[in-house]
Design an enzyme around this catalytic site. Structure first.
Site, PDB file in Angstrom:
ATOM      1  N   CYS A  38       0.898  -1.042   0.032  1.00 12.58           N
ATOM      2  CA  CYS A  38      -0.071   0.177  -0.103  1.00 12.58           C
ATOM      3  C   CYS A  38       0.889   1.274   0.061  1.00 12.58           C
ATOM      4  CB  CYS A  38      -0.606   0.502   1.343  1.00 12.58           C
ATOM      5  SG  CYS A  38      -2.523  -0.901   1.215  1.00 12.58           S
ATOM      6  N   CYS A  42      -3.145   5.344   1.850  1.00 11.27           N
ATOM      7  CA  CYS A  42      -4.778   4.053   1.804  1.00 11.27           C
ATOM      8  C   CYS A  42      -5.316   4.179   2.919  1.00 11.27           C
ATOM      9  CB  CYS A  42      -3.650   2.783   1.883  1.00 11.27           C
ATOM     10  SG  CYS A  42      -5.072   1.228   1.562  1.00 11.27           S
ATOM     11  N   CYS A  72      -5.405   2.103  -2.737  1.00 11.55           N
ATOM     12  CA  CYS A  72      -4.342   2.508  -2.973  1.00 11.55           C
ATOM     13  C   CYS A  72      -3.871   2.872  -4.380  1.00 11.55           C
ATOM     14  CB  CYS A  72      -3.495   3.217  -2.181  1.00 11.55           C
ATOM     15  SG  CYS A  72      -2.425   1.884  -1.897  1.00 11.55           S
TER      16      CYS A  72
END
Ligand SMILES: [Zn+2]
Length: 355
Positions: A38, A42, A72
């Protein structure tokens, strides 16, 4: 590809938990329990500290076997200016007196509410505020060249002189008839270490700071006072050149900046800053050495303080000054950036030698 140092894991984890946008693009978090990686921003639920591994690039996380998160999208470029906004900024750059209303935006396929959020985030003001500041910048230029207040107001799209006067005063602190000061044009420049705020006057660049720097508000206040100037977003040839040179610096292909600088300060500060510019790319010096080079009479403490007052990060390389034992000491933009810059310069020197 140059290897990058990352800030301490504790700093990274805090940034991850707080979804700190200043770190977006600077690191990626691999989550060992899910095999997904991520961005720090995120919105998915954050993992426990012992379930995260940090990577300096999306590529590194992919190579370690992690899959990109669907929320994300860490493999898309970070914080990229949307195409429609880029076209809008280009049009405003060509003609700052354009006045785009919500209906004009919708005709361009831009949702006004989304644009407001984007401008708030990236420029700290609404889109209307940004347009107003651009137009005031143009009016300011006209006034400085001896134009009349009336012409300046109506040429830049104001419907009333009083409205123009109020907006002008709010921005510059003086009535249009007394527009004697200077104008500092400011712009944001995206870098691998996060966005920087750059400012330039006619003589050259006078400001370059990381946007999240602790003292940035104070620096801006001092700058306004020192130059007796108003800050207005916009474009300026020095800023265009600066953006190009910074880009090459971060790629590792530029060692010396040639963009003109306006290093205004006390005579002592100016000498300290000039001395900083004498430290070669990739090298470091101690505060003591700097003080000696300045002629012994100046104390190490005074030199360190003037270093801290440097307003033009990276180009006036205060990051190349270290403690007597080589330890990294304070840096306004954060120690991890100082380490990154020093590692980056050493790595590109080594890469150049190998070629
Ligand atoms: Zn995610």
């Amino acid at each position: 590809m140059i290897e990058r140092a990352l800030p301490e894991p504790d700093i990274l984890y805090r940034a991850l938990v707080e979804k700190d946008a200043a770190y977006d693009g600077l690191f990626f978090a691999g989550i060992t329990t899910t095999g997904i990686f991520c961005r720090p921003v995120c919105t998915a639920r954050k993992p426990k500290r012992n379930h995260v591994v940090f990577y300096p690039s999306a590529r590194d996380a992919l190579l370690a076997g992690y899959r990109p998160c669907k929320v994300c999208r860490p493999t898309a470029p970070p914080d990229e200016t949307p195409q429609a906004v880029r076209a809008l900024l280009a049009d405003l750059g060509a003609d700052p007196t354009l006045r785009l209303k919500d209906a004009d935006l919708r005709a361009r396929g831009i949702e006004p509410a989304g644009l407001r959020r984007w401008f708030k985030k990236h420029h700290g003001m609404t889109f209307q505020g940004y347009q107003r500041a651009l137009r005031l910048g143009v009016a300011f230029g006209q006034l400085k060249q001896g134009g009349s207040t009336t012409a300046a107001a109506f040429d830049t799209g104001w419907e009333s002189l009083s409205g123009f006067g109020e907006a002008f005063k709010a921005l510059t602190g003086a009535a249009p008839s007394r527009a004697a000061g200077a104008l500092i044009t400011v712009a944001r420049i995206e870098t691998p270490l996060g966005p920087m705020l750059a400012g330039a006057v006619e003589g050259g660049v006078c400001l370059l700071e990381f946007v999240d720097r602790r003292m940035i508000e104070t620096q801006i206040m001092r700058l306004k006072k020192l130059f007796r100037a108003a800050l207005v977003p916009g474009r300026n040839p020095h800023l265009d050149r600066l953006a190009g040179e910074l880009n090459r610096y971060f790629e590792g292909t530029l060692r010396e900046f040639t963009v003109p600088l306006d290093l205004r300060g006390t005579p002592f500060q100016t000498r300290v800053w000039e001395a900083l510019r004498g430290i070669p790319y990739g090298a470091t010096r101690s505060y003591g050495e700097q003080a000696r080079r300045l002629g012994g009479a100046s104390s190490v403490r005074a030199v360190a303080r003037a270093n801290g007052d440097n307003r033009i990060a990276v180009i006036v390389p205060c990051h190349r000054v270290v403690g007597a034992d080589g330890a990294l000491t304070g840096y306004g933009g954060g120690l991890w950036r100082k380490r990154w810059l020093l590692d980056h310069e050493k790595a590109s020197l080594c890469a150049a030698k190998r070629r």
